[in-house]
Design a protein around this motif. Structure first.
Motif, PDB file in Angstrom:
ATOM      1  N   GLU A  78     -39.540  17.580  85.753  1.00 51.60           N
ATOM      2  CA  GLU A  78     -38.926  18.900  85.904  1.00 51.60           C
ATOM      3  C   GLU A  78     -37.762  18.902  86.888  1.00 51.60           C
ATOM      4  O   GLU A  78     -36.887  19.759  86.822  1.00 51.60           O
ATOM      5  CB  GLU A  78     -39.983  19.917  86.365  1.00 51.60           C
ATOM      6  N   THR A  79     -37.740  17.942  87.814  1.00 49.01           N
ATOM      7  CA  THR A  79     -36.695  17.936  88.843  1.00 49.01           C
ATOM      8  C   THR A  79     -35.527  17.012  88.497  1.00 49.01           C
ATOM      9  O   THR A  79     -34.707  16.699  89.355  1.00 49.01           O
ATOM     10  CB  THR A  79     -37.296  17.502  90.198  1.00 49.01           C
ATOM     11  N   LYS A  80     -35.448  16.583  87.243  1.00 44.02           N
ATOM     12  CA  LYS A  80     -34.404  15.642  86.824  1.00 44.02           C
ATOM     13  C   LYS A  80     -33.002  16.172  87.158  1.00 44.02           C
ATOM     14  O   LYS A  80     -32.171  15.451  87.725  1.00 44.02           O
ATOM     15  CB  LYS A  80     -34.523  15.388  85.329  1.00 44.02           C
ATOM     16  N   TYR A  81     -32.745  17.434  86.843  1.00 40.92           N
ATOM     17  CA  TYR A  81     -31.409  17.988  87.030  1.00 40.92           C
ATOM     18  C   TYR A  81     -31.131  18.327  88.496  1.00 40.92           C
ATOM     19  O   TYR A  81     -30.048  18.050  89.013  1.00 40.92           O
ATOM     20  CB  TYR A  81     -31.231  19.224  86.147  1.00 40.92           C
ATOM     21  N   SER A  82     -32.112  18.905  89.165  1.00 48.81           N
ATOM     22  CA  SER A  82     -31.917  19.246  90.571  1.00 48.81           C
ATOM     23  C   SER A  82     -31.796  17.990  91.437  1.00 48.81           C
ATOM     24  O   SER A  82     -31.028  17.965  92.411  1.00 48.81           O
ATOM     25  CB  SER A  82     -33.065  20.132  91.085  1.00 48.81           C
ATOM     26  N   ASP A  83     -32.524  16.927  91.069  1.00 50.34           N
ATOM     27  CA  ASP A  83     -32.413  15.658  91.805  1.00 50.34           C
ATOM     28  C   ASP A  83     -31.010  15.076  91.651  1.00 50.34           C
ATOM     29  O   ASP A  83     -30.448  14.521  92.599  1.00 50.34           O
ATOM     30  CB  ASP A  83     -33.448  14.649  91.302  1.00 50.34           C
ATOM     31  N   MET A  84     -30.455  15.177  90.451  1.00 52.57           N
ATOM     32  CA  MET A  84     -29.103  14.669  90.207  1.00 52.57           C
ATOM     33  C   MET A  84     -28.076  15.440  91.031  1.00 52.57           C
ATOM     34  O   MET A  84     -27.183  14.849  91.648  1.00 52.57           O
ATOM     35  CB  MET A  84     -28.774  14.766  88.724  1.00 52.57           C
ATOM     36  N   VAL A  85     -28.205  16.768  91.082  1.00 54.84           N
ATOM     37  CA  VAL A  85     -27.280  17.582  91.876  1.00 54.84           C
ATOM     38  C   VAL A  85     -27.392  17.239  93.355  1.00 54.84           C
ATOM     39  O   VAL A  85     -26.378  17.082  94.053  1.00 54.84           O
ATOM     40  CB  VAL A  85     -27.543  19.088  91.643  1.00 54.84           C
TER      41      VAL A  85
END
Length: 429
Positions: A78-85
């Motif tokens: 679930e944190t794939k996108y927030s981790d990238m940011v």
């Protein structure tokens, strides 16, 4: 201590920064509500690799590397996108991108007439970005800095307009408050409320002076004479190094004068006589009072929470960086007639930025986490007199800086200490 626990739970949220994910969802809800009111629908969401490229370009000013692409494809959860940011905003690439942003905003130069070396000022800006100094503190420091650049590198802000304090004042209001008052330097504004007398009253509040130290000029002059007498080039080379790297940053100083300024000799209005002294005041918003220098009152007025133009102008600039168009345009001409897209959203963003304690990096992170940022682009920019429909970000060409930074990153394979002033020779090595 037990009786304090309920108070801690009640007051805790008041002192913490807003949650980024919830703030991003609120922004999306306001955008969708505005679109629905105009019977429009959001654009579809892009695929993962398009989102990665868009986020990397917006946040770091370069395209992603092959390794970053493979890592993002392999990521799950679930944190794939927030981790990238988070990885992007914490990278040196973000510092490079935001340095370019501030360099444009502050009209940064390597040298100006009369002062050949502004390197200490550039290094100060880079350090402020690296520590993520709150935007209001950064501006306060710029506007109240005194001395020379070795004592206080932030004085480079005033040296940028060396010998032109009134021009610097007009540009300060334009850059930080999104208001163009230049016309009132010479006459009453023909279409807005700004009066010429108001401009000079504001100048009385921000009265600055830059002066040169003649003793260093005498010393360098003696070195030149001796070099010519002996015919030895080494002292001349040493003289140039001393002049450019040491004496130039030392020879001029910023001082503030707690005194009123005079109106021009050709002042043509009936409220004052030509060359009359005018007392300090501000053209809009409540004046802030300081027990120290007048310039502190001026700086406090610029960054005051109740001077909403300060935060409103900055969030709109960052919105334009992320989505290709501001909620109002031009970015530095906020007047009553300005067409604002989604006033409710702009009000929320302004309050959010203040609640975040003027955290620019955090604000960029929130905008990158919105669904709006992941939606397909719109390919036609509306005229500044028209409302922008944010069904997705607006399509833009790559900037010169993005192209250059992308090539340099691909050549070097890492960001490291690279910054926008890196020469081509350094980049190749």
């Amino acid at each position: 201590m037990k009786f304090l626990l309920p108070l801690i739970f009640i007051l805790g949220p008041l002192f913490s920064k807003p949650n980024e994910e919830s703030a991003a969802r609120k922004i999306d809800a306001m955008v969708k509500s505005d679109l629905a009111r105009r019977k429009l629908t959001p654009n579809p969401v892009v695929n993962d690799l398009t989102y990665l490229r868009r986020a990397t370009l917006a946040i770091t000013g370069r395209i992603p590397s092959y390794a970053e692409i493979k890592a993002f494809e392999a990521a799950t959860g679930e944190t794939k996108y927030s981790d990238m940011v988070k990885r992007l905003v914490d990278s040196p690439g973000y510092e490079n991108m935001i340095f370019n942003f501030y360099a444009d905003l502050l009209r940064l130069r390597t040298h100006v007439d009369g002062i050949r070396n502004l390197q200490p000022y550039r290094e100060w800006l880079h350090a402020a970005i690296k520590e993520n100094k709150p935007y209001n503190e950064m501006v306060m420091e710029l506007l109240t800095s005194t001395g020379n650049m070795h004592e206080n590198p932030a004085t480079g802000y005033y040296f940028r307009d060396y010998g032109m304090p009134l021009d610097n004042l007009a540009l300060t209001v334009q850059v930080f408050l999104g208001t163009r008052i230049q016309c009132s330097q010479c006459h009453n504004h023909p279409t807005q409320k700004w009066k010429q007398a108001e401009f000079y009253k504001l100048a009385s509040l921000s009265n600055t002076a830059t002066r040169a130290n003649a003793r260093s000029d005498e010393f360098l002059g003696e070195m030149r004479k001796n070099s010519r007498k002996t015919g030895d080039r080494n002292p001349e080379v040493l003289r140039q190094v001393l002049r450019n790297q040491i004496f130039e940053p030392l020879r001029v100083r910023v001082n503030f004068r707690n005194s009123n300024v005079r109106l021009p000799h050709d002042y043509a209005y009936k409220d004052f006589k030509p060359r009359a002294m005018v007392k300090p005041s501000v053209p809009f918003g409540p004046r802030q009072k300081s027990k120290k220098e007048r310039i502190e009152s001026f700086a406090m007025w610029v960054v005051a929470k109740n001077n909403t133009n300060f935060s409103k102008t900055m969030v709109n600039r960052i919105w334009q960086v992320m989505y290709g168009r501001g909620l109002f345009e031009p970015l530095d001409d906020l007047i009553p007639e300005t067409v604002i897209t989604n006033k409710r959203l702009l009000t929320y963003l302004t309050k959010l930025f203040i609640e975040m304690k003027y955290d620019v990096k955090g604000f960029v992170s929130i905008l990158a986490k919105t669904q709006l940022f992941r939606q397909e682009v719109k390919d036609k920019l509306p005229n500044v007199t028209k409302v922008a429909n944010f069904q997705g970000p607006y399509l833009r060409r790559l900037s010169a800086e993005q192209i250059w930074d992308s090539f340099v990153y691909l050549l070097r394979g890492y960001e490291g200490d690279f910054h926008p002033y890196l020469s081509r020779v350094q980049a190749q090595n």
